[in-house]
Design a protein around this motif. Structure first.
Motif, mmCIF file in Angstrom:
data_model
loop_
_atom_site.group_PDB
_atom_site.id
_atom_site.type_symbol
_atom_site.label_atom_id
_atom_site.label_comp_id
_atom_site.label_asym_id
_atom_site.label_seq_id
_atom_site.Cartn_x
_atom_site.Cartn_y
_atom_site.Cartn_z
ATOM 1 N N HIS A 86 0.798 -1.227 0.000
ATOM 2 C CA HIS A 86 0.000 0.000 0.000
ATOM 3 C C HIS A 86 0.831 1.279 0.000
ATOM 4 O O HIS A 86 0.286 2.366 0.039
ATOM 5 N N ILE A 87 2.160 1.151 -0.006
ATOM 6 C CA ILE A 87 3.037 2.325 0.021
ATOM 7 C C ILE A 87 4.124 2.153 -1.033
ATOM 8 O O ILE A 87 4.816 1.141 -1.056
ATOM 9 N N GLY A 122 -5.740 3.826 3.886
ATOM 10 C CA GLY A 122 -5.613 2.734 4.849
ATOM 11 C C GLY A 122 -4.199 2.207 5.026
ATOM 12 O O GLY A 122 -3.972 1.296 5.817
ATOM 13 N N ALA A 123 -3.226 2.767 4.316
ATOM 14 C CA ALA A 123 -1.844 2.277 4.382
ATOM 15 C C ALA A 123 -1.226 2.535 5.754
ATOM 16 O O ALA A 123 -1.473 3.559 6.382
ATOM 17 N N THR A 153 0.214 9.531 16.485
ATOM 18 C CA THR A 153 -0.278 10.417 17.531
ATOM 19 C C THR A 153 -1.201 11.477 16.951
ATOM 20 O O THR A 153 -2.287 11.705 17.460
ATOM 21 N N ASP A 154 -0.759 12.125 15.880
ATOM 22 C CA ASP A 154 -1.498 13.226 15.258
ATOM 23 C C ASP A 154 -1.774 12.937 13.795
ATOM 24 O O ASP A 154 -1.111 12.101 13.178
ATOM 25 N N ILE A 155 -2.751 13.677 13.241
ATOM 26 C CA ILE A 155 -3.060 13.640 11.817
ATOM 27 C C ILE A 155 -2.644 14.991 11.245
ATOM 28 O O ILE A 155 -3.034 16.047 11.757
ATOM 29 N N TRP A 156 -1.846 14.955 10.183
ATOM 30 C CA TRP A 156 -1.302 16.169 9.578
ATOM 31 C C TRP A 156 -1.906 16.356 8.196
ATOM 32 O O TRP A 156 -1.925 15.428 7.385
ATOM 33 N N GLN A 157 -2.351 17.576 7.910
ATOM 34 C CA GLN A 157 -3.001 17.915 6.645
ATOM 35 C C GLN A 157 -1.977 18.309 5.585
ATOM 36 O O GLN A 157 -0.838 18.658 5.905
ATOM 37 N N ALA A 215 -5.251 7.103 6.723
ATOM 38 C CA ALA A 215 -6.592 6.548 6.524
ATOM 39 C C ALA A 215 -7.147 6.965 5.162
ATOM 40 O O ALA A 215 -7.787 6.178 4.478
ATOM 41 N N ALA A 216 -6.885 8.203 4.749
ATOM 42 C CA ALA A 216 -7.440 8.747 3.511
ATOM 43 C C ALA A 216 -6.511 8.603 2.313
ATOM 44 O O ALA A 216 -6.918 8.818 1.186
#
Length: 108
Positions: A18-19, A43-44, A68-72, A90-91
């Motif tokens: 997936h990567i 989902g990777a 820990t965090d989600i970065w945009q 996830a996206a």
């Protein structure tokens, strides 16, 4: 000297199913820096990633999680030697990754 994607020698590496990593710049004795473009499918996950060298990450597209965090998109992160994170998306996302002092031996 900059690296222009149209002129770079690109080699694709499948990190897992997936990567994918595209190597944009190889390190040399005179300039050990390595530049890669990583593509995470939705989902990777990478699992634990321990750093032995400094790594800069620019989230080009999507959302990147470090455990820990989600970065945009637009975020620039720096992982220092000795740091640990759990790369995931996830996206789905695209990352520009720079190892200014050469590649992390754990990413081989």
């Amino acid at each position: 000297m900059g690296v222009h994607p149209d002129q770079a020698s690109v080699s694709d590496i499948h990190v897992n199913e997936h990567i994918t990593a595209s190597r944009l710049k190889e390190g040399t004795p005179n300039d050990p820096s390595v530049i890669m473009l990583l593509e995470f499918a939705p989902g990777a996950q990478f699992g634990e990633d321990r750093h032995t060298v400094r790594e800069f990450v620019h989230v080009v597209k999507g959302e990147f999680g470090d455990g820990t965090d989600i970065w945009q998109a637009g975020t620039v992160l720096c992982a220092e030697p000795g740091s640990v994170h759990y790369p995931q998306s996830a996206a789905g996302c695209t990352l520009l990754v720079v190892y200014p002092d050469g590649e992390d031996t754990n990413d081989q």
